[in-house]
Design a protein around this motif. Structure first.
Motif, PDB file in Angstrom:
ATOM      1  N   HIS A  38       0.853  -1.126  -0.055  1.00  0.00           N
ATOM      2  CA  HIS A  38       0.039   0.118  -0.127  1.00  0.00           C
ATOM      3  C   HIS A  38       0.719   1.279  -0.075  1.00  0.00           C
ATOM      4  O   HIS A  38       1.703   1.279   1.005  1.00  0.00           O
ATOM      5  CB  HIS A  38      -0.828  -0.050   1.326  1.00  0.00           C
ATOM      6  CG  HIS A  38      -1.915  -0.944   1.191  1.00  0.00           C
ATOM      7  ND1 HIS A  38      -3.042  -0.780   0.682  1.00  0.00           N
ATOM      8  CD2 HIS A  38      -2.146  -2.221   1.549  1.00  0.00           C
ATOM      9  CE1 HIS A  38      -3.978  -1.844   0.674  1.00  0.00           C
ATOM     10  NE2 HIS A  38      -3.347  -2.745   1.114  1.00  0.00           N
ATOM     11  N   ASN A  51       1.340   3.770  -8.813  1.00  0.00           N
ATOM     12  CA  ASN A  51       0.227   4.114  -9.456  1.00  0.00           C
ATOM     13  C   ASN A  51      -0.623   2.461  -9.563  1.00  0.00           C
ATOM     14  O   ASN A  51      -1.737   2.706  -9.608  1.00  0.00           O
ATOM     15  CB  ASN A  51       0.767   4.405 -10.942  1.00  0.00           C
ATOM     16  CG  ASN A  51      -0.308   4.809 -11.761  1.00  0.00           C
ATOM     17  OD1 ASN A  51      -0.953   3.930 -12.508  1.00  0.00           O
ATOM     18  ND2 ASN A  51      -0.876   6.082 -11.922  1.00  0.00           N
ATOM     19  N   LEU A  52       0.224   1.582  -9.551  1.00  0.00           N
ATOM     20  CA  LEU A  52      -0.498   0.331  -9.920  1.00  0.00           C
ATOM     21  C   LEU A  52      -1.296  -0.043  -8.465  1.00  0.00           C
ATOM     22  O   LEU A  52      -2.039  -0.946  -8.472  1.00  0.00           O
ATOM     23  CB  LEU A  52       0.570  -0.667 -10.147  1.00  0.00           C
ATOM     24  CG  LEU A  52       1.226  -0.576 -11.292  1.00  0.00           C
ATOM     25  CD1 LEU A  52       1.965  -1.939 -11.659  1.00  0.00           C
ATOM     26  CD2 LEU A  52       0.030  -0.528 -12.613  1.00  0.00           C
ATOM     27  N   ALA A  53      -0.928   0.469  -7.149  1.00  0.00           N
ATOM     28  CA  ALA A  53      -1.232  -0.016  -5.993  1.00  0.00           C
ATOM     29  C   ALA A  53      -2.411   0.664  -5.536  1.00  0.00           C
ATOM     30  O   ALA A  53      -2.552   0.610  -4.116  1.00  0.00           O
ATOM     31  CB  ALA A  53       0.008  -0.084  -5.132  1.00  0.00           C
ATOM     32  N   ARG A  54      -3.116   1.304  -6.334  1.00  0.00           N
ATOM     33  CA  ARG A  54      -4.427   1.932  -5.709  1.00  0.00           C
ATOM     34  C   ARG A  54      -5.650   1.365  -6.695  1.00  0.00           C
ATOM     35  O   ARG A  54      -5.534   0.768  -7.694  1.00  0.00           O
ATOM     36  CB  ARG A  54      -4.393   3.406  -6.221  1.00  0.00           C
ATOM     37  CG  ARG A  54      -3.042   4.155  -5.206  1.00  0.00           C
ATOM     38  CD  ARG A  54      -3.331   5.636  -5.217  1.00  0.00           C
ATOM     39  NE  ARG A  54      -3.462   6.352  -6.398  1.00  0.00           N
ATOM     40  CZ  ARG A  54      -2.274   6.518  -7.363  1.00  0.00           C
ATOM     41  NH1 ARG A  54      -0.935   6.127  -7.035  1.00  0.00           N
ATOM     42  NH2 ARG A  54      -2.541   7.298  -8.466  1.00  0.00           N
ATOM     43  N   ASN A  57      -8.645  -2.783  -8.008  1.00  0.00           N
ATOM     44  CA  ASN A  57      -7.973  -3.890  -8.623  1.00  0.00           C
ATOM     45  C   ASN A  57      -6.359  -3.755  -8.193  1.00  0.00           C
ATOM     46  O   ASN A  57      -5.627  -4.476  -8.913  1.00  0.00           O
ATOM     47  CB  ASN A  57      -8.096  -4.211 -10.045  1.00  0.00           C
ATOM     48  CG  ASN A  57      -9.690  -4.393 -10.456  1.00  0.00           C
ATOM     49  OD1 ASN A  57     -10.160  -5.077  -9.597  1.00  0.00           O
ATOM     50  ND2 ASN A  57      -9.988  -3.853 -11.488  1.00  0.00           N
ATOM     51  N   ARG A  58      -5.951  -3.091  -7.012  1.00  0.00           N
ATOM     52  CA  ARG A  58      -4.698  -3.066  -6.413  1.00  0.00           C
ATOM     53  C   ARG A  58      -4.030  -4.231  -6.566  1.00  0.00           C
ATOM     54  O   ARG A  58      -2.921  -4.399  -7.021  1.00  0.00           O
ATOM     55  CB  ARG A  58      -4.612  -1.842  -5.689  1.00  0.00           C
ATOM     56  CG  ARG A  58      -5.486  -2.490  -4.313  1.00  0.00           C
ATOM     57  CD  ARG A  58      -5.046  -1.785  -2.974  1.00  0.00           C
ATOM     58  NE  ARG A  58      -3.616  -2.017  -2.641  1.00  0.00           N
ATOM     59  CZ  ARG A  58      -3.135  -3.377  -2.244  1.00  0.00           C
ATOM     60  NH1 ARG A  58      -4.342  -4.235  -2.120  1.00  0.00           N
ATOM     61  NH2 ARG A  58      -2.020  -3.553  -2.121  1.00  0.00           N
ATOM     62  N   GLN A  59      -4.382  -5.352  -5.872  1.00  0.00           N
ATOM     63  CA  GLN A  59      -3.800  -6.336  -5.408  1.00  0.00           C
ATOM     64  C   GLN A  59      -3.648  -7.160  -6.899  1.00  0.00           C
ATOM     65  O   GLN A  59      -2.613  -7.751  -7.001  1.00  0.00           O
ATOM     66  CB  GLN A  59      -4.375  -7.338  -4.348  1.00  0.00           C
ATOM     67  CG  GLN A  59      -3.610  -8.308  -3.914  1.00  0.00           C
ATOM     68  CD  GLN A  59      -4.299  -8.980  -2.703  1.00  0.00           C
ATOM     69  OE1 GLN A  59      -5.727  -9.476  -2.705  1.00  0.00           O
ATOM     70  NE2 GLN A  59      -3.406  -9.165  -1.621  1.00  0.00           N
ATOM     71  N   ASN A  61      -3.481  -6.156  -9.701  1.00  0.00           N
ATOM     72  CA  ASN A  61      -2.503  -5.191 -10.639  1.00  0.00           C
ATOM     73  C   ASN A  61      -1.069  -5.706 -10.149  1.00  0.00           C
ATOM     74  O   ASN A  61      -0.317  -6.104 -10.893  1.00  0.00           O
ATOM     75  CB  ASN A  61      -2.733  -4.115 -10.620  1.00  0.00           C
ATOM     76  CG  ASN A  61      -3.653  -3.318 -11.481  1.00  0.00           C
ATOM     77  OD1 ASN A  61      -4.094  -3.918 -12.489  1.00  0.00           O
ATOM     78  ND2 ASN A  61      -4.345  -2.081 -11.005  1.00  0.00           N
ATOM     79  N   TYR A 309      -4.102   0.905 -15.568  1.00  0.00           N
ATOM     80  CA  TYR A 309      -3.143   2.258 -15.561  1.00  0.00           C
ATOM     81  C   TYR A 309      -3.971   3.239 -16.013  1.00  0.00           C
ATOM     82  O   TYR A 309      -4.326   3.287 -17.247  1.00  0.00           O
ATOM     83  CB  TYR A 309      -1.837   1.866 -16.407  1.00  0.00           C
ATOM     84  CG  TYR A 309      -1.020   3.077 -16.668  1.00  0.00           C
ATOM     85  CD1 TYR A 309      -0.705   3.894 -15.574  1.00  0.00           C
ATOM     86  CD2 TYR A 309      -0.627   3.529 -17.916  1.00  0.00           C
ATOM     87  CE1 TYR A 309       0.220   5.093 -15.717  1.00  0.00           C
ATOM     88  CE2 TYR A 309       0.179   4.325 -18.344  1.00  0.00           C
ATOM     89  CZ  TYR A 309       0.467   5.250 -17.246  1.00  0.00           C
ATOM     90  OH  TYR A 309       1.268   6.625 -17.509  1.00  0.00           O
TER      91      TYR A 309
END
Length: 346
Positions: A38, A51-54, A57-59, A61, A309
């Motif tokens: 996070h 950017n990917l971790a928000r 679908n963060r997990q 991603n 993204y």
């Protein structure tokens, strides 16, 4: 997040017999980048990993991106690896914060963030150090490109740069990577791997490196190249085996001889994965770059990854974070920074 070390830079002022009272202190923090990552409130949100971790679908991603990195690593490190699963790559986010005054006035501002790769060999049980650098981000760089350069060229028909553009950023970078702190924790200098420029033409040479692939040469230097030169970095362009476009490798030492093959592969697999996600028009194109190649973000024959993204959000955040750097670092410490920069020599 764990704090690794803190160290004063100890830069001396040539005009006095004493160290500048407001010596810079670097703090290096390490955070594991995995599917449970996070972003911290102190993390630059324009970085690839943040950017990917928000979002919802963060997990997934993060899981998809990490799987892509490991699959690509094993495809390149194929010797004595028949099942393509011998190696496992883990990533650390290295956050460098800097304090100028005794009150720690800038400790909440990460100056630099990079990724460090670590490699586990399942066959031997050996942990292998990878490469620091990879994804590179900096608040001061955001300020220089998104605020200073934009304002300077607001009413001009062609882009030019202000006097001493990039000097402060370059010296801050040199100060850190040449510090005792860096040298005590990293055996090799960083490799910063970026996308090639969409307004430059690249020509393939006859030289082929066993890991980096075919070398390309560009027609002329870019603004980014000049900016990184002030950080003490030179650039070479290579298209790794089974890639579709060359990448820019910024380095200070000998790119071909200072790093192990596995170290180079860790950098390639990490950054190629991010480039496929962020610039699929170039790095996930359905055709391979030819002998003469000009990248284009308008290219339509490409495939998308299974990683979400938001490119527009990332551009907007770069401006917001550039303004943050201006308000919390550039303006309040203007005199100190100018004095330090004028007297810094390496």
């Amino acid at each position: 997040m764990k704090t690794v070390v803190q160290e004063d830079s100890g830069i001396k002022n040539k005009n006095t017999q004493h160290a500048i009272k407001n010596d810079f202190a670097f703090t290096l923090k390490s955070t594991c980048l995995d599917e449970n990552y996070h972003p911290s409130s102190k993390t630059r949100l324009t970085t690839n990993f943040a950017n990917l971790a928000r979002g919802a679908n963060r997990q997934q991603n993060l899981r998809n991106a990490l799987n892509m990195i490991n699959n690509r690593f094993n495809s390149l490190a194929h010797l004595d690896n028949p099942k393509g699963d011998r190696y496992h790559v883990t990533l650390e986010i290295l956050t460098v914060t800097m304090s100028i005054d005794d009150k720690g006035g800038t400790n909440d501002l990460p100056m630099i963030e990079v990724l460090k790769t670590n490699i586990f060999d399942r066959k031997t049980g050996q942990q292998i150090e990878g490469v620091a650098g990879n994804n590179y981000s900096s608040y001061v760089r955001d300020y220089d490109f998104s605020i200073l350069l934009t304002d300077y060229n607001k009413d001009k028909s062609s882009i030019s740069v202000p006097e001493n553009y990039g000097d402060l950023h370059g010296k801050l970078y040199k100060c850190f990577v040449n510090s005792t702190t860096y040298k005590e924790h990293f055996k090799k200098s960083p490799i910063i791997c970026l996308s090639v420029s969409s307004n430059k033409t690249y020509t393939r040479t006859e030289y082929q490196h066993p890991v980096l692939g075919y070398e390309y040469q560009q027609d002329h230097y870019s603004l980014t190249d000049e900016y990184f030169f002030k950080m003490g970095l030179k650039v070479r362009f290579f298209m790794p085996p089974n890639s579709v476009a060359p990448m820019a490798f910024y380095h200070s030492g000998d790119l071909l001889n200072d790093y192990t093959d596995l170290g180079l592969i860790s950098s390639i697999s990490t950054m190629e994965t991010f480039q496929k996600i962020y610039r699929p028009e170039i790095y996930n194109a359905n055709s391979v770059a030819g002998k003469i190649y000009q990248p284009s973000l308008k290219h339509e024959d490409y495939s998308l990854t299974r990683v979400e993204y938001d490119r527009e959000e990332r551009s907007r955040l770069a401006v917001e974070q550039g303004k943050y750097a201006e308000e919390h670092f550039i303006k309040p410490y203007k005199n100190i920074l100018e004095n330090w920069s004028a007297n810094f020599n390496l």
